[in-house]
Motif scaffolding. Structure first.
Motif, mmCIF file in Angstrom:
data_model
loop_
_atom_site.group_PDB
_atom_site.id
_atom_site.type_symbol
_atom_site.label_atom_id
_atom_site.label_comp_id
_atom_site.label_asym_id
_atom_site.label_seq_id
_atom_site.Cartn_x
_atom_site.Cartn_y
_atom_site.Cartn_z
ATOM 1 N N TYR A 130 19.477 -45.521 20.110
ATOM 2 C CA TYR A 130 20.136 -45.807 18.828
ATOM 3 C C TYR A 130 19.781 -44.812 17.726
ATOM 4 O O TYR A 130 20.561 -44.601 16.817
ATOM 5 C CB TYR A 130 19.818 -47.233 18.373
ATOM 6 N N PHE B 83 43.335 -42.353 11.644
ATOM 7 C CA PHE B 83 42.808 -41.916 12.933
ATOM 8 C C PHE B 83 41.290 -42.096 12.963
ATOM 9 O O PHE B 83 40.717 -42.576 13.940
ATOM 10 C CB PHE B 83 43.173 -40.434 13.153
ATOM 11 N N TYR B 84 40.631 -41.747 11.846
ATOM 12 C CA TYR B 84 39.177 -41.836 11.770
ATOM 13 C C TYR B 84 38.688 -43.272 11.952
ATOM 14 O O TYR B 84 37.753 -43.533 12.716
ATOM 15 C CB TYR B 84 38.709 -41.287 10.422
ATOM 16 N N GLU B 85 39.356 -44.202 11.251
ATOM 17 C CA GLU B 85 38.937 -45.608 11.363
ATOM 18 C C GLU B 85 39.154 -46.156 12.771
ATOM 19 O O GLU B 85 38.337 -46.927 13.283
ATOM 20 C CB GLU B 85 39.681 -46.463 10.334
ATOM 21 N N ALA C 114 44.012 -37.475 8.501
ATOM 22 C CA ALA C 114 43.430 -38.322 9.552
ATOM 23 C C ALA C 114 42.286 -39.189 9.020
ATOM 24 O O ALA C 114 41.722 -39.997 9.749
ATOM 25 C CB ALA C 114 42.941 -37.445 10.704
ATOM 26 N N GLY C 115 41.918 -38.963 7.747
ATOM 27 C CA GLY C 115 40.837 -39.764 7.162
ATOM 28 C C GLY C 115 39.454 -39.302 7.595
ATOM 29 O O GLY C 115 38.457 -40.008 7.413
ATOM 30 N N ILE C 116 39.373 -38.107 8.171
ATOM 31 C CA ILE C 116 38.088 -37.642 8.737
ATOM 32 C C ILE C 116 37.214 -36.957 7.686
ATOM 33 O O ILE C 116 37.648 -36.018 7.040
ATOM 34 C CB ILE C 116 38.339 -36.649 9.900
ATOM 35 N N ILE D 130 34.498 -46.394 19.008
ATOM 36 C CA ILE D 130 33.096 -46.065 19.302
ATOM 37 C C ILE D 130 32.208 -47.293 19.099
ATOM 38 O O ILE D 130 31.291 -47.558 19.878
ATOM 39 C CB ILE D 130 32.622 -44.885 18.417
ATOM 40 N N ASN D 131 32.509 -48.052 18.068
ATOM 41 C CA ASN D 131 31.738 -49.262 17.795
ATOM 42 C C ASN D 131 31.776 -50.212 18.999
ATOM 43 O O ASN D 131 30.739 -50.725 19.432
ATOM 44 C CB ASN D 131 32.305 -49.945 16.546
ATOM 45 N N TYR E 50 27.894 -46.898 6.278
ATOM 46 C CA TYR E 50 28.631 -45.726 5.804
ATOM 47 C C TYR E 50 29.771 -46.132 4.879
ATOM 48 O O TYR E 50 30.179 -47.301 4.844
ATOM 49 C CB TYR E 50 29.195 -44.928 6.993
ATOM 50 N N TYR F 35 28.167 -49.896 20.291
ATOM 51 C CA TYR F 35 27.373 -50.782 19.432
ATOM 52 C C TYR F 35 27.753 -52.258 19.572
ATOM 53 O O TYR F 35 27.809 -52.964 18.578
ATOM 54 C CB TYR F 35 27.520 -50.348 17.976
ATOM 55 N N LEU G 242 36.345 -44.885 14.855
ATOM 56 C CA LEU G 242 35.097 -45.622 14.577
ATOM 57 C C LEU G 242 35.105 -46.965 15.296
ATOM 58 O O LEU G 242 34.102 -47.370 15.890
ATOM 59 C CB LEU G 242 34.926 -45.841 13.074
ATOM 60 N N MET H 239 28.005 -49.829 11.267
ATOM 61 C CA MET H 239 28.268 -49.582 12.681
ATOM 62 C C MET H 239 26.929 -49.340 13.337
ATOM 63 O O MET H 239 26.266 -48.343 13.036
ATOM 64 C CB MET H 239 29.178 -48.375 12.851
ATOM 65 N N GLY H 240 26.501 -50.256 14.196
ATOM 66 C CA GLY H 240 25.208 -50.105 14.857
ATOM 67 C C GLY H 240 24.092 -49.996 13.846
ATOM 68 O O GLY H 240 23.894 -50.878 13.009
ATOM 69 N N THR H 241 23.375 -48.878 13.886
ATOM 70 C CA THR H 241 22.211 -48.703 13.023
ATOM 71 C C THR H 241 22.549 -47.867 11.786
ATOM 72 O O THR H 241 21.661 -47.294 11.164
ATOM 73 C CB THR H 241 21.083 -48.007 13.813
#
Lengths: 131, 134
Positions: free
Chosen positions: B63, B3-5, A76-78, B11-12, A114, B16, B8, A109-111
């Motif tokens: 934040y 799945f992770y990307e 899953a890339g986690i 959520i972004n 990564y 955000y 992200l 992503m935001g603040t």
């Protein structure tokens, strides 16, 4: 109670030790034999040697559900584990030159900035920089 | 895309999407980092970043997960550890990193690190002596 250990399941402890010390720059702290070729093997960050220890544990070789979980996270890339760095871009450059493979290049992503790399022992690891 | 990307990205978009707010809080954090040894307060921080005091408090907490005051305290403790390691006295360290009273500095230091500044300094100095000898 105190937090002192963070466990990372690894497929091969010796290979993990090499990767985590030679490429990532951690320092070996404890190395005790546990029988059957297994070791209680911990590392610390060079910058915070009295900080929490990383335990490289051979769980996936001995406990099937651990292997299944590790494989599913990889698929899953986690990244289950993350390390803080001062500069994600610089670490990305440094590690890429050492042959480390990234599944996520430095992104924002935001603040948070990564990136995610493969530790060659079954795990995705995330590098994080707070902006 | 893994799945992770995908998560992200989701959520972004959800959390955000307000770039203006993000730039404001990043600038405030950066200002705190560079000036944590000075007398900073919320009135001043909000004034120089053209936002209202309570709005800034809410934004920063949203934040970064803690208030500017909590963040500033953590930063000062982090800096004080460096100075103590280098042999600076507890009193000098206290004022050099921006605290106004040695009593409150010592109490906070102990709460955060589990040791008083004096104990911490002793341990660090004896450790570096050991390293030097070995």
């Amino acid at each position: 109670m105190r937090v002192t250990i963070i466990s990372i399941p690894v497929l091969d402890q010796e290979k993990a030790l090499k990767f985590y010390t030679e490429k990532l720059g951690f320092i070996k702290k404890k190395d005790k034999p546990l029988g059957g070729g297994n070791r209680w093997l911990t590392l610390v960050s060079k910058e915070a040697q009295d900080g929490p220890e990383l335990l490289l544990e051979p769980a996936p070789n001995h406990f099937e559900p651990s292997k299944v979980y590790q494989d599913a996270l990889m698929e899953a890339g986690i990244p289950y584990t993350q390390f803080d760095v001062d500069n994600v871009d610089a670490e990305y450059e440094r590690l890429t030159e050492l042959g480390v493979k990234f599944s996520v290049k430095p992104s924002t992503m935001g603040t948070t900035k990564y990136a995610v790399f493969n530790d060659t022992c079954g795990n995705n690891i995330e590098l994080v920089q707070e902006l | 895309m893994t799945f992770y990307e995908k998560e992200l990205n989701r959520i972004n978009d959800l959390i955000y999407s307000n770039q203006g707010q993000i730039e404001t809080v990043i600038a405030v954090r950066c200002y705190i980092d560079n000036n944590c040894d000075l007398a900073l307060n919320l009135d001043f921080l909000s004034h120089i970043h053209f936002v209202s005091k309570y709005h800034l408090l809410r934004l920063f907490k949203r934040y970064y997960g803690l208030t500017p005051g909590q963040y500033l305290k953590g930063k000062r403790i982090e800096k004080s550890k460096e100075r103590l390691k280098n042999g600076m006295s507890v009193t000098e360290t206290c004022f050099a990193v921006g605290f106004e009273s040695v009593g409150s500095f010592s109490t906070l230091f102990k709460t955060r690190t589990g040791k008083s500044p004096t104990q911490y300094q002793k341990e660090q100095l004896s450790r570096s002596k050991l390293n030097f000898e070995s």
